[in-house]
Motif scaffolding. Structure first.
Motif, short mmCIF file in Angstrom:
data_model
loop_
_atom_site.label_atom_id
_atom_site.label_comp_id
_atom_site.label_asym_id
_atom_site.label_seq_id
_atom_site.Cartn_x
_atom_site.Cartn_y
_atom_site.Cartn_z
N PHE A 144 -2.45 -14.70 -13.39
CA PHE A 144 -3.78 -14.91 -12.83
C PHE A 144 -4.62 -13.64 -12.86
CE2 PHE A 144 -2.39 -18.63 -9.89
CZ PHE A 144 -2.33 -19.45 -11.00
N LEU A 145 -3.98 -12.51 -12.60
CA LEU A 145 -4.71 -11.25 -12.53
C LEU A 145 -4.82 -10.56 -13.89
CD1 LEU A 145 -3.10 -9.88 -9.24
CD2 LEU A 145 -5.37 -10.90 -9.49
N ALA A 158 -4.13 -21.66 -4.08
CA ALA A 158 -5.58 -21.56 -3.87
C ALA A 158 -6.23 -20.57 -4.83
CB ALA A 158 -5.86 -21.13 -2.42
N GLY A 159 -5.45 -19.95 -5.71
CA GLY A 159 -5.99 -19.01 -6.68
C GLY A 159 -6.20 -17.62 -6.13
N ALA A 160 -5.62 -17.32 -4.95
CA ALA A 160 -5.80 -16.01 -4.32
C ALA A 160 -4.59 -15.14 -4.64
CB ALA A 160 -6.00 -16.16 -2.81
N THR A 171 -4.17 -11.87 -5.39
CA THR A 171 -4.01 -10.58 -4.72
C THR A 171 -3.48 -10.76 -3.31
OG1 THR A 171 -5.83 -9.64 -6.02
CG2 THR A 171 -5.24 -8.49 -4.00
N LEU A 172 -4.02 -11.74 -2.58
CA LEU A 172 -3.53 -12.03 -1.23
C LEU A 172 -2.09 -12.51 -1.28
CD1 LEU A 172 -4.16 -12.22 1.78
CD2 LEU A 172 -5.03 -14.54 1.39
N ALA A 173 -1.73 -13.26 -2.32
CA ALA A 173 -0.34 -13.72 -2.46
C ALA A 173 0.61 -12.54 -2.55
CB ALA A 173 -0.21 -14.61 -3.70
N LEU A 174 0.25 -11.54 -3.34
CA LEU A 174 1.11 -10.36 -3.46
C LEU A 174 1.20 -9.60 -2.15
CD1 LEU A 174 0.03 -9.09 -7.01
CD2 LEU A 174 2.18 -10.21 -6.38
N ALA A 177 3.71 -18.52 2.55
CA ALA A 177 2.30 -18.11 2.63
C ALA A 177 1.81 -17.63 1.27
CB ALA A 177 2.12 -17.01 3.68
N ALA A 178 2.64 -16.88 0.57
CA ALA A 178 2.27 -16.39 -0.77
C ALA A 178 2.10 -17.57 -1.73
CB ALA A 178 3.34 -15.43 -1.29
N GLU A 179 2.96 -18.57 -1.65
CA GLU A 179 2.84 -19.75 -2.51
C GLU A 179 1.54 -20.51 -2.22
OE1 GLU A 179 7.61 -20.72 -3.17
OE2 GLU A 179 6.55 -21.51 -1.41
#
Length: 904
Positions: free
Chosen positions: A450-451, A414-416, A418-421, A407-409
């Motif tokens: 990314f962040l 998708a460039g998300a 924060t949600l990945a973490l 799910a994190a991958e």
């Protein structure tokens, strides 16, 4: 803004669509604020428009592109008129065809083309109600469309409650924030709806308490008499809005017959309003066919044309929340069975998950399968959320952690970040094998990139090397991929990286560089470049560049960040530009705009290193335009080197460079330092340039140093540091001979000309100019001509000097190298020449107009230009008409002539 003004604003938008001026607006307000009513009122008098209505529903929020499919259904007859790649992307996204998962921007462009074509047929209004309940892929795709509407007879209206998801997905879309009714209108509504007469003071109290919320006032009036409302006001009892109104609905529900309550629960759980699904589930549970009648009689629900609609969202909420848990689970179970029997595995999985009170392997597998369907359609955010839900339901701890990592991958793709973490934080590291831990480290490192979080950014290379260590035996392909990512991290962070250095990276690359494929060739080449003498590395570097050139289009984008080290190591800027140009072209064709964004930034850096700030700036403007299309609110990493070339004071560039360095962007900071030194050379400030360049040249780092050696030689010669210049020129000799690069040879010849005696200098200068001819180094060629012209003036050959200096000035002016252009002017004046500056051309075109003009001049059609720039053909035509008007021309042929004259 009052309701009259708000209404007029929406009507103006509709009128614009009739004149082929498309647009979009987000109408935002709290529940019951009358967003839909405003739209319906604005539509009156615009009956000639095609109106498409879509309502977001919670149950479809994880079904990728579900809302987009509903919008596209009535426009299917126009699909054959849009470009094939866009049509294919749309069909895969909405589940009509199988194929490679499409990139979301390409789906968005397909939707834009489809709506634009529909607008050509008839002005088209697309109303998206409850946008906060849309699946994120549809919302992002529609946000893309909304930002690109310009010259289309299309209007998009989004109605939504305030929220971060909608705000970010629809970033840059004009927003109309709705509040309650004004006091007079709210009072009139309450008096109209209430049974009996209300004292003005009581009316004012309710208007004030509700904030003029029209639906709250309507519900108050329909549920209480005037006497009851007066008594509540006098006794200061809670007014039935919000939670209290929901409690009131709950009380009314309890008075309904049990079969009606059971039917209402199915309708509330189904949430899409599909009466066929509710009736089928009701039959399966033995609920009578007409069980809905009592609820319809009290206006709780309406059932019309196969659609169920609740009078108020709080009614649905009250029904669902007041039901016993076993009844809710049973309702979802019945709805899941219906969806499964009707070939809706995604809906079936959603209801199955809602019907499951705890971990269940079969249901978790079903949800994971639905995640696979979402991913196959390009819905990576939906895939991520479904995998997260599948993980919650997975009883096996190891498999649960694996699904959280997957799910994190998906979030990362998708460039998300924060949600990945957040997804990653749910994985139990004690349950992971080495490959699982390695995948976790890759996600963490890329999220830091990314962040742009300083600590995570600087530690990224070390994490990626560790990931490669862990996966080297069990997953060698993943280990090699991790090291490619680490190389990208190294070039960005340079000596700001923590936990590992470039030597550690090179050694690990060499350890895992086995294999007859492009990744292995690149790893072998870069490790040799770092660890071996340069002549030993050259054959490996050539094999790597050849392998990159031989890549199929489908794989080029994977190597976006692997291009610059092997190409620039061979002094082959053209190869870097060629490969990155392929990334840009293929990325635009496939919709991989994030890769295009990165490639354009790297291209800007490549052009900076060969002295062409104008072209570098053009690439950055193109990247900025892409970011506007994507609704990206964050800025590109600042190209501080470009600021220096554009004449920004050195002190300010140094401040920017310092901030970038402290944030972890050591590579960008090094580029800025070199650019400042180059501008000091242009101004004749050789001593500070020499001091600035010395540590860069003596402590090289991958590709970021080569182009500084000839700068260092010039600064050293002119500042009286001849031994240092001779040492650097000797290094240039080795690079030029080993690489056989005409660019390296041109730099070598120029450097030796600066060091040569008078009887040898001229031949070397002329050889340098010949070496740069035709290799795309306009700025470097001009630098050699400038130095040669200065030498000619000093030996009193003024007529010859003017020829070289005029050529250099022309090239510097085109390249935007203002400081060197000024130096060339000074030298020309010193020869006795009268310098007449060429008037500035093309000063008024916007970046997008400029790009449209260049593509049109190259022979591209409007449709091809639109596909390249992610705009519709209508917008291309609109921009071209503006270009023609501004440049006072009337044809594409004249445009070609104009742009050719611009580069002379």
């Amino acid at each position: 803004m009052g309701r009259a003004a708000e209404l007029e604003r929406v009507r103006t938008l509709f009128s614009a669509a009739r004149n082929a001026v498309g647009g979009a607006t987000l109408i935002e307000g709290e529940p019951g604020i009358g967003k839909t009513a405003l739209i319906e009122a604005a539509l009156r008098g615009h009956e000639s428009m095609r109106v498409i209505r879509v309502q977001g529903v919670e149950v479809e929020a994880q079904i990728a592109f579900g809302a987009l499919q509903r919008i596209g259904r009535p426009l299917a007859k126009f699909a054959s008129d849009i470009p094939e790649n866009q049509r294919a992307a749309l069909r895969v996204a909405v589940g009509l065809d199988e194929g490679p998962p499409p990139e979301l921007p390409l789906v968005g462009l397909g939707a834009l083309s489809l709506l634009a074509r529909a607008g050509d047929d008839q002005p088209t209004v697309c109303i998206i109600d409850d946008a906060h309940h849309l699946d994120q892929e549809s919302l992002l795709a529609l946000g893309f469309v909304a930002r690109r509407l310009s010259a289309e007879s299309v209007v998009l209206l989004f109605a939504s409650r305030p929220g971060d998801v909608v705000a970010s997905s629809l970033a840059s879309v004009p927003r109309l924030e709705l509040g309650g009714l004004d006091a007079a209108s709210a009072s009139a509504l309450l008096r109209q709806k209430v049974r009996g007469n209300l004292d003005p003071t009581v009316v004012l109290e309710y208007v004030t308490y509700t904030g003029g919320n029209p639906l709250a006032l309507r519900e108050i009036a329909s549920e209480r008499t005037a006497e009851e409302l007066t008594a509540s006001a006098i006794g200061h009892s809670p007014i039935p809005i919000g939670r209290h109104l929901e409690q009131l609905y709950t009380q009314r529900i309890e008075t309904l017959p049990e079969p009606t309550r059971a039917w209402l629960l199915l309708a509330a759980a189904e949430s899409t309003g599909d009466s066929a699904a509710v009736q089928a589930a009701a039959r399966a549970r033995g609920i009578p066919a007409h069980a809905s009648s009592p609820a319809e009689q009290i206006d709780f629900v309406t059932v019309v044309h196969g659609s169920i609609r609740f009078r108020h969202p709080l009614i649905r909420s009250a029904i669902y929340l007041s039901a016993a848990e076993r009844d809710r689970l049973s309702a979802h179970h019945a709805l899941s069975a219906y969806a499964r029997d009707n070939d809706r595995p995604d809906l079936a999985a959603w209801h199955a998950a809602a019907a499951t009170p705890g971990p269940d392997q079969a249901v978790s597998d079903q949800v994971a399968d639905a995640a696979g369907i979402a991913g196959s359609r390009g819905g990576m955010l939906s895939r991520a959320h479904l995998l997260g839900r599948a993980a919650e339901l997975t009883p096996d701890p190891a498999l649960r952690s694996e699904r959280y990592i997957a799910a994190a991958e998906a979030c990362l793709s998708a460039g998300a970040a924060t949600l990945a973490l957040q997804m990653l934080s749910n994985a139990d590291s004690d349950r992971l094998d080495d490959v699982g831990i390695g995948r976790t480290l890759i996600v963490e490192a890329m999220c830091g990139l990314f962040l742009s979080e300083s600590v995570a950014l600087r530690g990224g290379m070390a994490k990626l090397i560790h990931a490669a260590d862990l996966m080297e035996q069990s997953a060698p392909d993943l280990a090699q991929h991790a090291l490619l990512l680490a190389m990208n991290s190294a070039t960005g962070q340079e000596d700001r990286a923590t936990g590992a250095n470039v030597l550690d990276l090179a050694k690990k690359m060499r350890d895992v560089s086995s294999g007859d494929h492009t990744t292995a060739a690149v790893l072998e080449a870069v490790s040799s470049f770092i660890l071996d003498p340069y002549p030993v590395a050259v054959p490996h570097l050539r094999r790597a560049v050849a392998a990159l050139d031989a890549l199929d289009d489908a794989r080029v984008i994977e190597f976006t960040f692997a291009v610059t080290v092997p190409t620039i190591a061979l002094w082959d800027w053209n190869a870097a530009s060629r490969l990155l140009g392929r990334v840009v072209r293929i990325g635009r064709e496939t919709g991989a705009l994030r890769a295009v964004d990165s490639a354009l930034w790297i291209l800007s850096a490549v052009e900076m290193t060969r002295g062409d700030p104008a072209l570098a700036s053009l690439y950055l403007e193109q990247a900025a335009e892409l970011r506007r299309a994507l609704g990206s609110l964050d800025e590109l990493a600042v190209n501080a080197a470009l600021l220096a070339w554009q004449g920004t004071p050195s002190s300010l560039v140094e401040q920017v460079s310092y901030a970038l360095n402290e944030a972890g962007w050591g590579g960008i900071a090094r580029m800025a330092t070199g650019a400042i030194a180059t501008q000091e050379i242009a101004a004749g400030e050789y001593a500070p340039a020499f001091e600035r360049l010395t540590p860069i040249v003596r402590h090289p780092f991958l590709q970021a140093t080569f182009h500084q050696i000839p700068e260092f030689v010039e600064a050293a010669v002119r500042s009286g540091n001849r031994p240092a210049a001779l040492e650097a020129a000797k290094a240039l000799d080795m690079y030029a001979v080993s690489s056989e690069s005409p660019v390296a040879r041109g730099f070598m010849e120029r450097s030796h000309a600066l060091l040569a005696e008078a009887d040898q200098a001229e031949a070397l200068f002329r050889a340098s100019i010949r070496s740069f001819h035709g290799v795309g180094h306009r700025g470097d060629s001009a630098r050699s001509r400038l130095l040669y012209g200065e030498w000619l003036r000093r030996v009193r050959r003024r007529s010859d000097a003017r020829i070289e200096l005029e050529g250099a000035l022309r090239a510097f002016s085109i390249a935007g190298a203002t400081a060197f252009a000024e130096r060339a002017r000074r030298e020309l004046r010193a020869t006795g020449a009268t310098v007449v500056d060429r008037p500035k051309v093309n000063p008024t075109l916007t970046p997008q107009e400029d790009e449209v003009a260049r593509l049109a001049a190259s022979g591209a059609t409007n449709a091809e230009i639109g596909a390249t720039l992610f705009i519709s053909a209508n917008t291309v035509d609109y921009h071209l008409r503006k270009v023609f008007r501004k440049l006072e021309i009337t044809s594409r042929r004249q445009l070609m002539d104009y742009l050719r004259d611009l580069t002379l």
